[in-house]
Enzyme design. Structure first.
Site, PDB file in Angstrom:
ATOM      1  N   TYR A 154     -49.043  21.541   5.004  1.00  0.00           N
ATOM      2  CA  TYR A 154     -48.983  21.150   3.599  1.00  0.00           C
ATOM      3  C   TYR A 154     -50.006  20.057   3.338  1.00  0.00           C
ATOM      4  O   TYR A 154     -50.070  19.062   4.068  1.00  0.00           O
ATOM      5  CB  TYR A 154     -47.586  20.637   3.231  1.00  0.00           C
ATOM      6  CG  TYR A 154     -47.480  20.234   1.773  1.00  0.00           C
ATOM      7  CD1 TYR A 154     -47.463  21.194   0.771  1.00  0.00           C
ATOM      8  CD2 TYR A 154     -47.409  18.892   1.408  1.00  0.00           C
ATOM      9  CE1 TYR A 154     -47.368  20.833  -0.565  1.00  0.00           C
ATOM     10  CE2 TYR A 154     -47.313  18.519   0.075  1.00  0.00           C
ATOM     11  CZ  TYR A 154     -47.306  19.494  -0.904  1.00  0.00           C
ATOM     12  OH  TYR A 154     -47.228  19.143  -2.226  1.00  0.00           O
ATOM     13  N   ASP A 242     -55.840  15.262   7.587  1.00  0.00           N
ATOM     14  CA  ASP A 242     -54.878  14.910   6.553  1.00  0.00           C
ATOM     15  C   ASP A 242     -53.806  14.054   7.219  1.00  0.00           C
ATOM     16  O   ASP A 242     -52.865  14.561   7.821  1.00  0.00           O
ATOM     17  CB  ASP A 242     -54.270  16.176   5.950  1.00  0.00           C
ATOM     18  CG  ASP A 242     -53.208  15.883   4.904  1.00  0.00           C
ATOM     19  OD1 ASP A 242     -52.815  14.704   4.761  1.00  0.00           O
ATOM     20  OD2 ASP A 242     -52.750  16.834   4.247  1.00  0.00           O
ATOM     21  N   LYS A 270     -48.646   7.976   1.192  1.00  0.00           N
ATOM     22  CA  LYS A 270     -47.304   7.659   1.671  1.00  0.00           C
ATOM     23  C   LYS A 270     -47.138   6.248   2.215  1.00  0.00           C
ATOM     24  O   LYS A 270     -47.013   5.309   1.453  1.00  0.00           O
ATOM     25  CB  LYS A 270     -46.874   8.719   2.689  1.00  0.00           C
ATOM     26  CG  LYS A 270     -46.858  10.129   2.086  1.00  0.00           C
ATOM     27  CD  LYS A 270     -45.869  11.014   2.727  1.00  0.00           C
ATOM     28  CE  LYS A 270     -45.928  12.426   2.159  1.00  0.00           C
ATOM     29  NZ  LYS A 270     -45.047  12.636   1.021  1.00  0.00           N
TER      30      LYS A 270
END
Length: 436
Positions: A154, A242, A270
């Site tokens: 993702y 990522d 995050k």
């Protein structure tokens, strides 16, 4: 036993149920991010009133030990006082200027000083923005159009990374986007090499979660990332890590530090700013210089680098730079997994117990599957119905995990040994109810 001193059994969630129904009339699915929906586990979403440290508190007055961690950001725990103070002071001076300020220098310098692969960095507002911008930059810098991503990973919700055809990730993706995004199996170096060979001199970037956090916290096989780095270098293809989830969570220097791999570009989000909305992407100066105003690759954002987020990020990175934080996270993670593994062995009773424990640093998942998950195909064997039973059993006893059978749960530095022991006890009973 420490585990028995806590009792967080919930007393009902009537107000959350009513609010879920009300919000569903106003917002599709009753959520503003699809991940928050309880559609996989069933029931209604929980509405929270506040959070502090290792706990979240719902509007019905229930307390939960939180292992969602706001889907990753709450590595220090919720509302860390030093982060809150820094953000409040910045907010009082003005939340956004529309121009540069000194906090941008300080935050950027912290990243450049601490992440060897980053020579320059740009701040944005989310992990999705960071990955989307890095991919555009890679295409602009290389003059190539295609990218490679990995099945089951993702990378946010921009078209390029939702253009996977197995599975169909989203409607609304154009044929052109789908054709420019190539999909290979994670942890299969031969498949990656074959894809690069079949599209030689066409691939702008390989985009990878170095630890795949959305299909079961899948670590890279030994030599996999090193081989990926070598293949990308040989084809003049950019390697984009990522690290939106792994960055400043599985180690202070993230996955690239843990596995000693140097990507060309890295994306963050995050845990980077202690709960503030943030994204960042950075890498080699010769690549980053392709961005406007000096280069030809466009990226902008009204709230990018805003003072409140920068203040939160500075405070967070300074706190995370203390080795004691990650030492504590690893100690707590080992206590949790070792304790749970022992309980599972007791439950085994001479037959294979279909539960897998997968962890890298403070990211973990409890998987209902007969074998460890190493790629997307393995993840198809996960029993989501058993996980749903497990999830609700935990919820009833004040443990909040991800409402998804595959996504990473997270520990925080605010958790205590007593909370870990209590969670082991509750998980053991929940596993029995879900399987036996």
């Amino acid at each position: 036993m420490a585990a028995m001193r806590l009792d967080l059994k919930t007393k009902g969630t009537t107000r959350s149920r009513i609010c879920s129904q009300r919000l569903e009339e106003l917002t599709p699915g009753g959520v503003n991010s699809s991940f928050r929906s309880f559609i996989e586990v069933g029931g209604h979403a929980i509405f929270f009133s506040h959070a502090q440290g290792s706990k979240v508190f719902d509007i019905d007055g229930n307390t939960y030990i939180d292992f969602l961690g706001a889907w990753g950001p709450a590595i220090l725990g919720h509302a860390h006082p030093e982060v809150v103070k820094a953000c409040q002071e910045a907010l009082a001076r003005g939340p956004v200027f529309g121009g540069p300020h000194e906090l941008e220098i300080e935050f950027a310098q912290l990243l450049v000083n601490n992440i060897p692969s980053i020579e320059q960095v740009r701040f944005v507002n989310s992990g999705t923005e960071a990955v989307m911008s890095a991919i555009r930059l890679a295409r602009g810098a290389t003059g190539r159009e295609k990218i490679i991503i990995f099945a089951g990973s993702y990378h946010g919700h921009s078209d390029s990374v939702l253009a996977s055809r197995i599975p169909p990730a989203s409607a609304g993706i154009t044929t052109g986007s789908a054709e420019d995004t190539l999909l290979v199996e994670y942890n299969d170096l031969d498949a990656l090499e074959q894809c690069l060979t079949n599209h030689k001199n066409q691939i702008a970037a390989v985009v990878v979660e170095p630890v795949a956090g959305s299909m079961g916290v899948v670590p890279p096989e030994p030599g996999y990332l090193k081989g990926m780095r070598e293949l990308c270098t040989a084809d003049n293809t950019l390697l984009i890590f990522d690290e939106v989830l792994t960055g400043f969570r599985i180690a202070f220097t993230g996955a690239q530090g843990l596995y000693n791999i140097c990507p060309d570009l890295t994306c963050y989000g995050k845990a980077l700013a202690g709960g503030m909305p943030v994204g960042a992407y950075g890498g080699r100066k010769d690549i980053m210089s392709q961005l406007l105003p000096y280069g030809k690759v466009y990226q902008a954002g009204t709230f990018s680098g805003n003072p409140v987020t920068m203040a939160g990020g500075i405070a967070t990175i300074k706190l995370l730079s203390n080795p004691d934080v990650f030492n504590k996270l690893e100690k707590l993670s080992m206590r949790f997994f070792n304790g749970l593994e022992n309980k599972i062995q007791e439950l085994n009773r001479g037959q294979d117990f279909p539960v897998q424990l997968q962890r890298v640093g403070s990211m973990f998942v409890i998987i209902f599957a007969p074998h460890p998950v190493k790629n997307y195909q393995d993840s198809l064997a996960i029993n989501s119905k058993q996980y749903a039973k497990f999830f609700h059993s935990l919820l009833e006893h004040g443990i909040y995990m991800t409402p998804s059978s595959v996504d990473a749960a997270c520990l925080s530095a605010a958790h205590t040994e007593d909370e870990i022991d209590y969670t082991i006890d509750v998980c053991t009973r929940a596993l029995e109810q879900a399987i036996l």
